[in-house]
Motif scaffolding. Sequence first.
Motif, PDB file in Angstrom:
ATOM      1  N   HIS A 299       0.834  -1.205   0.000  1.00 26.47           N
ATOM      2  CA  HIS A 299       0.000   0.000   0.000  1.00 26.47           C
ATOM      3  C   HIS A 299       0.872   1.260   0.000  1.00 26.47           C
ATOM      4  O   HIS A 299       0.650   2.189  -0.781  1.00 26.47           O
ATOM      5  CB  HIS A 299      -0.914   0.020   1.228  1.00 26.47           C
ATOM      6  CG  HIS A 299      -2.151  -0.814   1.103  1.00 26.47           C
ATOM      7  ND1 HIS A 299      -2.119  -2.187   1.083  1.00 26.47           N
ATOM      8  CD2 HIS A 299      -3.461  -0.454   0.990  1.00 26.47           C
ATOM      9  CE1 HIS A 299      -3.352  -2.653   0.977  1.00 26.47           C
ATOM     10  NE2 HIS A 299      -4.188  -1.622   0.918  1.00 26.47           N
ATOM     11  N   THR A 300       1.860   1.276   0.895  1.00 26.40           N
ATOM     12  CA  THR A 300       2.741   2.435   0.989  1.00 26.40           C
ATOM     13  C   THR A 300       3.567   2.607  -0.274  1.00 26.40           C
ATOM     14  O   THR A 300       3.763   3.725  -0.763  1.00 26.40           O
ATOM     15  CB  THR A 300       3.674   2.295   2.202  1.00 26.40           C
ATOM     16  OG1 THR A 300       2.907   2.023   3.367  1.00 26.40           O
ATOM     17  CG2 THR A 300       4.491   3.560   2.417  1.00 26.40           C
ATOM     18  N   SER A 301       4.048   1.505  -0.812  1.00 24.51           N
ATOM     19  CA  SER A 301       4.856   1.545  -2.022  1.00 24.51           C
ATOM     20  C   SER A 301       4.081   2.151  -3.190  1.00 24.51           C
ATOM     21  O   SER A 301       4.570   3.045  -3.888  1.00 24.51           O
ATOM     22  CB  SER A 301       5.325   0.130  -2.378  1.00 24.51           C
ATOM     23  OG  SER A 301       6.165   0.140  -3.499  1.00 24.51           O
ATOM     24  N   LEU A 302       2.865   1.689  -3.387  1.00 21.30           N
ATOM     25  CA  LEU A 302       2.036   2.228  -4.466  1.00 21.30           C
ATOM     26  C   LEU A 302       1.691   3.689  -4.217  1.00 21.30           C
ATOM     27  O   LEU A 302       1.676   4.507  -5.144  1.00 21.30           O
ATOM     28  CB  LEU A 302       0.764   1.395  -4.616  1.00 21.30           C
ATOM     29  CG  LEU A 302      -0.222   1.832  -5.700  1.00 21.30           C
ATOM     30  CD1 LEU A 302       0.457   1.897  -7.062  1.00 21.30           C
ATOM     31  CD2 LEU A 302      -1.425   0.899  -5.744  1.00 21.30           C
ATOM     32  N   ALA A 303       1.413   4.028  -2.956  1.00 22.49           N
ATOM     33  CA  ALA A 303       1.070   5.415  -2.623  1.00 22.49           C
ATOM     34  C   ALA A 303       2.222   6.363  -2.942  1.00 22.49           C
ATOM     35  O   ALA A 303       2.016   7.453  -3.484  1.00 22.49           O
ATOM     36  CB  ALA A 303       0.692   5.520  -1.144  1.00 22.49           C
ATOM     37  N   PHE A 304       3.455   5.962  -2.623  1.00 25.69           N
ATOM     38  CA  PHE A 304       4.603   6.828  -2.902  1.00 25.69           C
ATOM     39  C   PHE A 304       4.957   6.838  -4.383  1.00 25.69           C
ATOM     40  O   PHE A 304       5.443   7.853  -4.895  1.00 25.69           O
ATOM     41  CB  PHE A 304       5.802   6.413  -2.052  1.00 25.69           C
ATOM     42  CG  PHE A 304       5.831   7.075  -0.708  1.00 25.69           C
ATOM     43  CD1 PHE A 304       6.495   8.269  -0.515  1.00 25.69           C
ATOM     44  CD2 PHE A 304       5.145   6.519   0.369  1.00 25.69           C
ATOM     45  CE1 PHE A 304       6.508   8.898   0.715  1.00 25.69           C
ATOM     46  CE2 PHE A 304       5.146   7.138   1.605  1.00 25.69           C
ATOM     47  CZ  PHE A 304       5.830   8.335   1.789  1.00 25.69           C
ATOM     48  N   ALA A 305       4.724   5.731  -5.082  1.00 20.10           N
ATOM     49  CA  ALA A 305       4.897   5.747  -6.539  1.00 20.10           C
ATOM     50  C   ALA A 305       3.915   6.719  -7.164  1.00 20.10           C
ATOM     51  O   ALA A 305       4.249   7.499  -8.064  1.00 20.10           O
ATOM     52  CB  ALA A 305       4.696   4.343  -7.103  1.00 20.10           C
ATOM     53  N   SER A 306       2.686   6.697  -6.665  1.00 19.76           N
ATOM     54  CA  SER A 306       1.638   7.583  -7.146  1.00 19.76           C
ATOM     55  C   SER A 306       1.954   9.042  -6.829  1.00 19.76           C
ATOM     56  O   SER A 306       1.778   9.940  -7.664  1.00 19.76           O
ATOM     57  CB  SER A 306       0.312   7.155  -6.501  1.00 19.76           C
ATOM     58  OG  SER A 306      -0.775   7.870  -7.002  1.00 19.76           O
ATOM     59  N   ALA A 307       2.446   9.293  -5.607  1.00 19.23           N
ATOM     60  CA  ALA A 307       2.785  10.660  -5.204  1.00 19.23           C
ATOM     61  C   ALA A 307       3.965  11.203  -6.004  1.00 19.23           C
ATOM     62  O   ALA A 307       3.990  12.388  -6.368  1.00 19.23           O
ATOM     63  CB  ALA A 307       3.111  10.690  -3.712  1.00 19.23           C
TER      64      ALA A 307
ATOM     65  N   VAL B 182      -0.475  12.516   1.381  1.00 21.76           N
ATOM     66  CA  VAL B 182      -1.411  11.392   1.247  1.00 21.76           C
ATOM     67  C   VAL B 182      -0.669  10.060   1.361  1.00 21.76           C
ATOM     68  O   VAL B 182      -1.134   9.125   2.016  1.00 21.76           O
ATOM     69  CB  VAL B 182      -2.160  11.477  -0.100  1.00 21.76           C
ATOM     70  CG1 VAL B 182      -2.908  10.180  -0.401  1.00 21.76           C
ATOM     71  CG2 VAL B 182      -3.144  12.645  -0.087  1.00 21.76           C
ATOM     72  N   ALA B 183       0.506   9.980   0.728  1.00 17.50           N
ATOM     73  CA  ALA B 183       1.283   8.743   0.777  1.00 17.50           C
ATOM     74  C   ALA B 183       1.743   8.430   2.202  1.00 17.50           C
ATOM     75  O   ALA B 183       1.665   7.272   2.652  1.00 17.50           O
ATOM     76  CB  ALA B 183       2.491   8.857  -0.151  1.00 17.50           C
ATOM     77  N   ALA B 184       2.224   9.445   2.930  1.00 17.93           N
ATOM     78  CA  ALA B 184       2.654   9.238   4.309  1.00 17.93           C
ATOM     79  C   ALA B 184       1.475   8.832   5.189  1.00 17.93           C
ATOM     80  O   ALA B 184       1.615   7.982   6.083  1.00 17.93           O
ATOM     81  CB  ALA B 184       3.306  10.510   4.850  1.00 17.93           C
ATOM     82  N   THR B 185       0.313   9.412   4.936  1.00 17.42           N
ATOM     83  CA  THR B 185      -0.892   9.039   5.687  1.00 17.42           C
ATOM     84  C   THR B 185      -1.251   7.587   5.441  1.00 17.42           C
ATOM     85  O   THR B 185      -1.652   6.866   6.362  1.00 17.42           O
ATOM     86  CB  THR B 185      -2.067   9.949   5.285  1.00 17.42           C
ATOM     87  OG1 THR B 185      -1.736  11.310   5.575  1.00 17.42           O
ATOM     88  CG2 THR B 185      -3.327   9.567   6.034  1.00 17.42           C
ATOM     89  N   THR B 186      -1.106   7.151   4.202  1.00 18.30           N
ATOM     90  CA  THR B 186      -1.384   5.749   3.869  1.00 18.30           C
ATOM     91  C   THR B 186      -0.488   4.820   4.674  1.00 18.30           C
ATOM     92  O   THR B 186      -0.955   3.829   5.252  1.00 18.30           O
ATOM     93  CB  THR B 186      -1.161   5.497   2.360  1.00 18.30           C
ATOM     94  OG1 THR B 186      -1.995   6.367   1.603  1.00 18.30           O
ATOM     95  CG2 THR B 186      -1.474   4.049   1.998  1.00 18.30           C
ATOM     96  N   GLY B 187       0.806   5.144   4.728  1.00 20.71           N
ATOM     97  CA  GLY B 187       1.719   4.332   5.515  1.00 20.71           C
ATOM     98  C   GLY B 187       1.379   4.342   6.994  1.00 20.71           C
ATOM     99  O   GLY B 187       1.456   3.311   7.674  1.00 20.71           O
ATOM    100  N   GLY B 188       0.980   5.510   7.503  1.00 23.94           N
ATOM    101  CA  GLY B 188       0.596   5.608   8.903  1.00 23.94           C
ATOM    102  C   GLY B 188      -0.616   4.753   9.235  1.00 23.94           C
ATOM    103  O   GLY B 188      -0.666   4.096  10.284  1.00 23.94           O
ATOM    104  N   ILE B 189      -1.590   4.739   8.344  1.00 24.84           N
ATOM    105  CA  ILE B 189      -2.790   3.929   8.566  1.00 24.84           C
ATOM    106  C   ILE B 189      -2.442   2.447   8.563  1.00 24.84           C
ATOM    107  O   ILE B 189      -2.965   1.665   9.365  1.00 24.84           O
ATOM    108  CB  ILE B 189      -3.852   4.237   7.487  1.00 24.84           C
ATOM    109  CG1 ILE B 189      -4.375   5.662   7.643  1.00 24.84           C
ATOM    110  CG2 ILE B 189      -5.023   3.249   7.592  1.00 24.84           C
ATOM    111  CD1 ILE B 189      -5.330   6.097   6.547  1.00 24.84           C
TER     112      ILE B 189
END
Length: 260
Positions: A160-168, A189-196
């Motif tokens: 999830h975090t990997s995709l979020a940071f690729a997207s960001a 948004v990507a950091a929030t995803t990792g936090g969740i």
Amino acid sequence: MFRSVLLSWLCCLLPLFPLRAQIAPAAPITSSSGDSTVRRTLWQRPVSRAVLVPTLLLTAGALTTHRVEVLESDEEMREEIREHMGRPTTTLDNQLRYLPGAVTLGLGLAGVPGRHKPVDQLLLAALAFTLNDAATSNLKKLTQVQRPDGSNLHSFPSQHTSLAFASATFLHKEYGGRSIWYSLGGYGVAATTGGIRMAKDAHWLSDVLAGAGVGILSTEAAYWLYPRLMKPMRRVLGSRALVVPSYQQGAVGATAVVRL
């Protein structure tokens, strides 16, 4: 401990947010040798600069995972989260990982000029997410790290975090030159995803740090590969050819579409 880890996390992300004057397209530097002209643009910036932050994140993730544990922070972070936040049941992380990429493509389709045209943006996104899926999936199989909740051995790195940071990073590279707020929003948004993911007890801190590194590297690699892949393909198939990469269940492929 909780504050120190958060501070370290922010320090890792700060290099991603250069001043607007630094990320805006600079005037080409031209040098002439006979009839040849060399132009240096952001498209050709040094590789070391592009991979510095993701390499630091990957290294931090590797050093804190249970297999190495040079820096003992995974358990401490988990305990702090349990103490202050509990365990949320939200599914927001499933949507947030796609949000920066969706915003990027939406801006392109809406006519907001980015670094590339909408069709190229779509292909760049496909290439970046293909590389990201391949790298993350294979790292999970290779490392076999157990999740904090004990559900399986596919914890490292966080997909999830990997995709979020690729997207960001995709949003940052396309529109960060227009406004730093695009970059701040995407990486936020990507950091929030990792936090969740950590709050849900699905991942360790090390998984999230490594996932962020893999995600950024995936998009950086896509932007480096894209012109090198498309130039010979379009030479063979013509300017109307589109090539869409794919990765599914360990198989890497590509689909060429020719508009007649």
